[in-house]
Design a protein around this motif. Structure first.
Motif, PDB file in Angstrom:
ATOM      1  N   MET A  62       3.238  10.610 -10.859  1.00 25.66           N
ATOM      2  CA  MET A  62       2.372  10.964  -9.885  1.00 25.66           C
ATOM      3  C   MET A  62       1.232  11.812 -10.625  1.00 25.66           C
ATOM      4  O   MET A  62      -0.032  11.227 -10.538  1.00 25.66           O
ATOM      5  CB  MET A  62       2.794  11.778  -8.949  1.00 25.66           C
ATOM      6  N   GLN A  63       1.630  12.750 -11.278  1.00 24.73           N
ATOM      7  CA  GLN A  63       0.404  13.444 -12.161  1.00 24.73           C
ATOM      8  C   GLN A  63      -0.340  12.798 -13.163  1.00 24.73           C
ATOM      9  O   GLN A  63      -1.463  12.887 -13.260  1.00 24.73           O
ATOM     10  CB  GLN A  63       1.463  14.898 -12.888  1.00 24.73           C
ATOM     11  N   TYR A 104      -6.634   8.147 -13.045  1.00 21.87           N
ATOM     12  CA  TYR A 104      -7.622   7.582 -11.942  1.00 21.87           C
ATOM     13  C   TYR A 104      -8.627   8.780 -11.705  1.00 21.87           C
ATOM     14  O   TYR A 104      -9.498   8.288 -11.201  1.00 21.87           O
ATOM     15  CB  TYR A 104      -6.777   7.274 -10.715  1.00 21.87           C
ATOM     16  N   GLY A 105      -8.311   9.908 -12.020  1.00 24.93           N
ATOM     17  CA  GLY A 105      -9.436  11.073 -12.085  1.00 24.93           C
ATOM     18  C   GLY A 105     -10.684  10.702 -13.248  1.00 24.93           C
ATOM     19  O   GLY A 105     -11.645  10.933 -12.981  1.00 24.93           O
ATOM     20  N   VAL A 160      -0.377   5.730  -5.127  1.00 25.59           N
ATOM     21  CA  VAL A 160       0.757   5.691  -5.923  1.00 25.59           C
ATOM     22  C   VAL A 160       1.810   6.095  -5.137  1.00 25.59           C
ATOM     23  O   VAL A 160       1.977   6.992  -4.429  1.00 25.59           O
ATOM     24  CB  VAL A 160       0.554   6.416  -7.114  1.00 25.59           C
ATOM     25  N   MET A 161       3.022   5.080  -5.501  1.00 19.55           N
ATOM     26  CA  MET A 161       4.122   5.389  -4.497  1.00 19.55           C
ATOM     27  C   MET A 161       5.639   5.622  -5.445  1.00 19.55           C
ATOM     28  O   MET A 161       5.695   4.366  -6.328  1.00 19.55           O
ATOM     29  CB  MET A 161       4.465   4.252  -3.418  1.00 19.55           C
ATOM     30  N   ALA A 162       6.310   6.420  -5.230  1.00 16.53           N
ATOM     31  CA  ALA A 162       7.559   6.490  -5.866  1.00 16.53           C
ATOM     32  C   ALA A 162       8.450   5.563  -5.327  1.00 16.53           C
ATOM     33  O   ALA A 162       9.613   5.169  -5.709  1.00 16.53           O
ATOM     34  CB  ALA A 162       8.246   7.916  -6.050  1.00 16.53           C
ATOM     35  N   ASP A 163       8.489   5.759  -3.892  1.00 18.77           N
ATOM     36  CA  ASP A 163       9.254   4.759  -2.805  1.00 18.77           C
ATOM     37  C   ASP A 163       8.532   4.956  -1.331  1.00 18.77           C
ATOM     38  O   ASP A 163       7.442   5.578  -1.376  1.00 18.77           O
ATOM     39  CB  ASP A 163      10.807   5.740  -2.675  1.00 18.77           C
ATOM     40  N   ASP A 164       9.472   4.283  -0.554  1.00 16.35           N
ATOM     41  CA  ASP A 164       8.751   4.503   0.838  1.00 16.35           C
ATOM     42  C   ASP A 164       9.769   5.374   1.708  1.00 16.35           C
ATOM     43  O   ASP A 164      10.932   4.937   1.727  1.00 16.35           O
ATOM     44  CB  ASP A 164       8.463   3.154   1.376  1.00 16.35           C
ATOM     45  N   LYS A 165       9.184   6.199   2.574  1.00 17.17           N
ATOM     46  CA  LYS A 165      10.081   7.179   3.365  1.00 17.17           C
ATOM     47  C   LYS A 165      10.950   6.309   4.218  1.00 17.17           C
ATOM     48  O   LYS A 165      12.316   6.731   4.418  1.00 17.17           O
ATOM     49  CB  LYS A 165       9.444   8.190   3.988  1.00 17.17           C
ATOM     50  N   THR A 166      10.345   5.203   4.881  1.00 16.99           N
ATOM     51  CA  THR A 166      11.278   4.688   5.909  1.00 16.99           C
ATOM     52  C   THR A 166      11.205   3.344   5.651  1.00 16.99           C
ATOM     53  O   THR A 166      12.170   2.673   6.675  1.00 16.99           O
ATOM     54  CB  THR A 166      10.466   4.914   7.348  1.00 16.99           C
ATOM     55  N   ALA A 167      10.887   2.604   4.888  1.00 14.20           N
ATOM     56  CA  ALA A 167      10.871   1.148   4.617  1.00 14.20           C
ATOM     57  C   ALA A 167      11.909   0.992   3.584  1.00 14.20           C
ATOM     58  O   ALA A 167      12.024   1.769   2.328  1.00 14.20           O
ATOM     59  CB  ALA A 167       9.539   0.700   4.471  1.00 14.20           C
ATOM     60  N   PRO A 168      12.346  -0.539   3.646  1.00 17.09           N
ATOM     61  CA  PRO A 168      13.351  -0.946   2.288  1.00 17.09           C
ATOM     62  C   PRO A 168      12.652  -1.410   0.962  1.00 17.09           C
ATOM     63  O   PRO A 168      13.360  -1.363   0.012  1.00 17.09           O
ATOM     64  CB  PRO A 168      14.067  -2.051   2.985  1.00 17.09           C
ATOM     65  N   VAL A 169      11.339  -1.522   1.151  1.00 19.31           N
ATOM     66  CA  VAL A 169      10.570  -1.988  -0.062  1.00 19.31           C
ATOM     67  C   VAL A 169       9.396  -1.013  -0.166  1.00 19.31           C
ATOM     68  O   VAL A 169       8.913  -0.582   0.745  1.00 19.31           O
ATOM     69  CB  VAL A 169      10.470  -3.310  -0.162  1.00 19.31           C
ATOM     70  N   ILE A 170       8.783  -1.124  -1.583  1.00 20.24           N
ATOM     71  CA  ILE A 170       7.492  -0.487  -1.538  1.00 20.24           C
ATOM     72  C   ILE A 170       6.486  -1.642  -1.458  1.00 20.24           C
ATOM     73  O   ILE A 170       6.456  -2.537  -1.946  1.00 20.24           O
ATOM     74  CB  ILE A 170       7.146   0.079  -2.938  1.00 20.24           C
TER      75      ILE A 170
END
Length: 115
Positions: A15-16, A22-23, A51-61
């Protein structure tokens, strides 16, 4: 049917590093839930990247997110077309109603509306 914005989603654990990179292009962090961070242009706020490490409620990003005016109407159209629903229509605790659908290229699209 109105599309409000389209956001590419990048799968990453860094993330950082993404915020910094992108900054350099003029993006600033506008949302960070820990597992997803959204960066936007201050001069054109609908110009965004997530930017996603995972998805909180879904099975895929999802590969991209499309914010629409009426997610329920879009869900009905997509479901009736026979397209593959990857994640069912549901309300999320962070204030969106969404579902995921697979496009003809195999990409997963997060279709959402803010509540």
């Amino acid at each position: 049917m109105a599309v409000r914005r389209v956001v590419p989603n990048i799968q990453s654990e860094t993330m950082q590093e993404n915020r910094d990179f992108y900054g350099l292009l003029g993006f600033e962090e506008v949302m960070n839930h820990g597992w997803i961070m959204t960066l936007a242009s201050p001069s054109a706020p609908a110009a965004q990247v997530s930017v996603m490490a995972d998805d909180k409620t879904a099975p895929v990003i999802p590969d991209m997110s499309v914010e629409v005016e009426d997610v329920d109407a879009v869900y009905t159209l997509v479901r009736d077309s026979g397209a593959e629903i990857v994640h069912p229509l549901q309300d999320e605790e962070w204030g969106v109603r969404r579902f995921f659908v697979r496009d003809p290229n195999g990409r997963v699209v997060n279709v959402l509306s803010h509540r």
